[in-house]
Design a protein around this motif. Sequence first.
Motif, PDB file in Angstrom:
ATOM      1  N   ALA A 106       0.798  -1.260  -0.046  1.00  0.00           N
ATOM      2  CA  ALA A 106      -0.004  -0.069   0.144  1.00  0.00           C
ATOM      3  C   ALA A 106       0.875   1.324  -0.072  1.00  0.00           C
ATOM      4  CB  ALA A 106      -0.981   0.160   1.333  1.00  0.00           C
ATOM      5  N   ASP A 107       0.626   2.329  -0.745  1.00  0.00           N
ATOM      6  CA  ASP A 107       1.371   3.210  -0.993  1.00  0.00           C
ATOM      7  C   ASP A 107       0.567   4.368  -1.084  1.00  0.00           C
ATOM      8  OD1 ASP A 107       3.680   5.232  -1.967  1.00  0.00           O
ATOM      9  OD2 ASP A 107       3.599   4.250  -3.886  1.00  0.00           O
ATOM     10  N   ALA A 108       0.935   5.766  -0.388  1.00  0.00           N
ATOM     11  CA  ALA A 108       0.316   6.944  -0.626  1.00  0.00           C
ATOM     12  C   ALA A 108       0.948   8.161  -0.093  1.00  0.00           C
ATOM     13  CB  ALA A 108      -1.151   7.004   0.040  1.00  0.00           C
ATOM     14  N   GLY A 169       3.233   7.759 -11.533  1.00  0.00           N
ATOM     15  CA  GLY A 169       2.664   6.703 -10.758  1.00  0.00           C
ATOM     16  C   GLY A 169       2.701   5.315 -11.381  1.00  0.00           C
ATOM     17  N   HIS A 170       2.159   4.309 -10.820  1.00  0.00           N
ATOM     18  CA  HIS A 170       2.467   2.918 -11.184  1.00  0.00           C
ATOM     19  C   HIS A 170       1.567   1.988 -10.750  1.00  0.00           C
ATOM     20  CE1 HIS A 170       3.414   2.548  -6.784  1.00  0.00           C
ATOM     21  NE2 HIS A 170       3.801   3.984  -6.676  1.00  0.00           N
ATOM     22  N   GLY A 171       1.506   0.859 -11.442  1.00  0.00           N
ATOM     23  CA  GLY A 171       0.827  -0.399 -10.873  1.00  0.00           C
ATOM     24  C   GLY A 171       1.210  -0.512  -9.295  1.00  0.00           C
ATOM     25  N   ILE A 200      -3.633   0.706  -9.050  1.00  0.00           N
ATOM     26  CA  ILE A 200      -2.709   1.461  -9.544  1.00  0.00           C
ATOM     27  C   ILE A 200      -2.538   2.623  -8.552  1.00  0.00           C
ATOM     28  CG2 ILE A 200      -2.812   1.243 -11.940  1.00  0.00           C
ATOM     29  CD1 ILE A 200      -4.684   3.738 -12.270  1.00  0.00           C
ATOM     30  N   CYS A 201      -1.436   3.217  -8.497  1.00  0.00           N
ATOM     31  CA  CYS A 201      -1.290   4.456  -7.718  1.00  0.00           C
ATOM     32  C   CYS A 201      -1.193   5.733  -8.748  1.00  0.00           C
ATOM     33  CB  CYS A 201       0.026   4.453  -7.125  1.00  0.00           C
ATOM     34  SG  CYS A 201       0.105   3.187  -5.413  1.00  0.00           S
ATOM     35  N   ILE A 202      -1.849   6.793  -8.362  1.00  0.00           N
ATOM     36  CA  ILE A 202      -1.719   7.968  -9.169  1.00  0.00           C
ATOM     37  C   ILE A 202      -1.171   9.017  -8.248  1.00  0.00           C
ATOM     38  CG2 ILE A 202      -3.278   9.798 -10.314  1.00  0.00           C
ATOM     39  CD1 ILE A 202      -5.444   7.791 -10.681  1.00  0.00           C
ATOM     40  N   GLU A 203      -0.305   9.666  -8.695  1.00  0.00           N
ATOM     41  CA  GLU A 203       0.547  10.614  -7.874  1.00  0.00           C
ATOM     42  C   GLU A 203       1.254  11.748  -8.461  1.00  0.00           C
ATOM     43  OE1 GLU A 203       4.170   9.037  -6.045  1.00  0.00           O
ATOM     44  OE2 GLU A 203       4.112   7.205  -7.131  1.00  0.00           O
ATOM     45  N   PRO A 204       0.511  12.830  -8.692  1.00  0.00           N
ATOM     46  CA  PRO A 204       0.852  14.088  -9.025  1.00  0.00           C
ATOM     47  C   PRO A 204       2.012  14.769  -8.434  1.00  0.00           C
ATOM     48  CG  PRO A 204      -1.369  14.159  -8.730  1.00  0.00           C
ATOM     49  CD  PRO A 204      -1.183  12.818  -8.504  1.00  0.00           C
ATOM     50  N   PHE A 233       0.904  14.402  -4.092  1.00  0.00           N
ATOM     51  CA  PHE A 233      -0.299  13.726  -3.396  1.00  0.00           C
ATOM     52  C   PHE A 233      -0.417  12.226  -4.132  1.00  0.00           C
ATOM     53  CE2 PHE A 233      -1.477  17.952  -1.732  1.00  0.00           C
ATOM     54  CZ  PHE A 233      -1.903  17.595  -0.638  1.00  0.00           C
ATOM     55  N   GLU A 234      -0.893  11.449  -3.411  1.00  0.00           N
ATOM     56  CA  GLU A 234      -1.086  10.178  -4.108  1.00  0.00           C
ATOM     57  C   GLU A 234      -2.013   9.155  -3.347  1.00  0.00           C
ATOM     58  OE1 GLU A 234       2.532   7.579  -3.274  1.00  0.00           O
ATOM     59  OE2 GLU A 234       1.849   6.273  -4.834  1.00  0.00           O
ATOM     60  N   HIS A 235      -2.727   8.708  -3.928  1.00  0.00           N
ATOM     61  CA  HIS A 235      -3.896   7.624  -3.675  1.00  0.00           C
ATOM     62  C   HIS A 235      -3.549   6.338  -4.405  1.00  0.00           C
ATOM     63  CE1 HIS A 235      -6.942   9.147  -0.920  1.00  0.00           C
ATOM     64  NE2 HIS A 235      -7.276  10.400  -1.771  1.00  0.00           N
TER      65      HIS A 235
HETATM   66 MG    MG Z   1       3.812   5.721  -5.452  1.00  0.00          MG
END
Ligand code: MG
Length: 257
Positions: A106-108, A169-171, A200-204, A233-235
């Motif tokens: 888990a990554d945010a 961002g990434h899977g 996936i992680c979206i992280e602007p 930020f990342e979710h």
């Molecule tokens: Mg990440």
Amino acid sequence: MSISIKSPAEIEVMRRACHIQSEILNQVCAAAKAGISTAELNALAENLCRERKVIPAFKNYHGFPAAICASVNDHVVHGIPSAEEILQDGDIIAIDFGVILEKFYADACRTIPIGQVSGEAEKLIERTRESLYRGIAAARAGNTTGHIGYAVEGYVRQFGYSPVRETVGHGIGHHLHEDPEVPNWGRPGTGIALRPGMTICIEPIINRGTSEILTEKDGWTTRTKDGKLSAHFEHQILITAGEPEVLTNWDSVSHKY
Ligand code: MG
């Protein structure tokens, strides 16, 4: 690495991992006040991981020495926590953090103000956060990763901001970084098609000025070339047949999309 579609059982573990990740992230953010060092924030994150029986995912990842990345002001990403780095009133800090639970990642990340910050800093934080939700709104089956990048970049460019090009961002799943890459720029229809069951992680990562960055001598910490602020930020989300599901719930009002 091929793109993995997660089973319902795997998704359930990832929901739990993300829930714990977000609770710890929020506790660390709550402790981030003027006078505290980024090393102390890291120690808190490591203690909370022990308490919650999760593994800090970033520690020793390609040799990274800490549980959190702490990137202050013009530092962009991968800031190494330090006892000498004491937060000051008016700073902004991005705290990026990951855990492993039952072999799933888990990554945010959140960027927060310390005390009273400038209007420019406040706007950068709010607009970067908004760009994340614009990206999430575009993360629907049938769209591509290019739709996400287009939504993020299209939103921030109007303010003269620049998405950082070096980190995307990434899977995510059994590995911290899986395919596909999810850039913060692009065009609808380009990139990889999104399918239900992808996580996936979206992280602007958004700079107030130029997109150019430099790497510090420690080999990890990056900072903006022009010295202007950067926010991140990342979710972690699940692609479904309908609305995307936000798995990391660090934001109690994350239903804007
Ligand atoms: Mg990440």
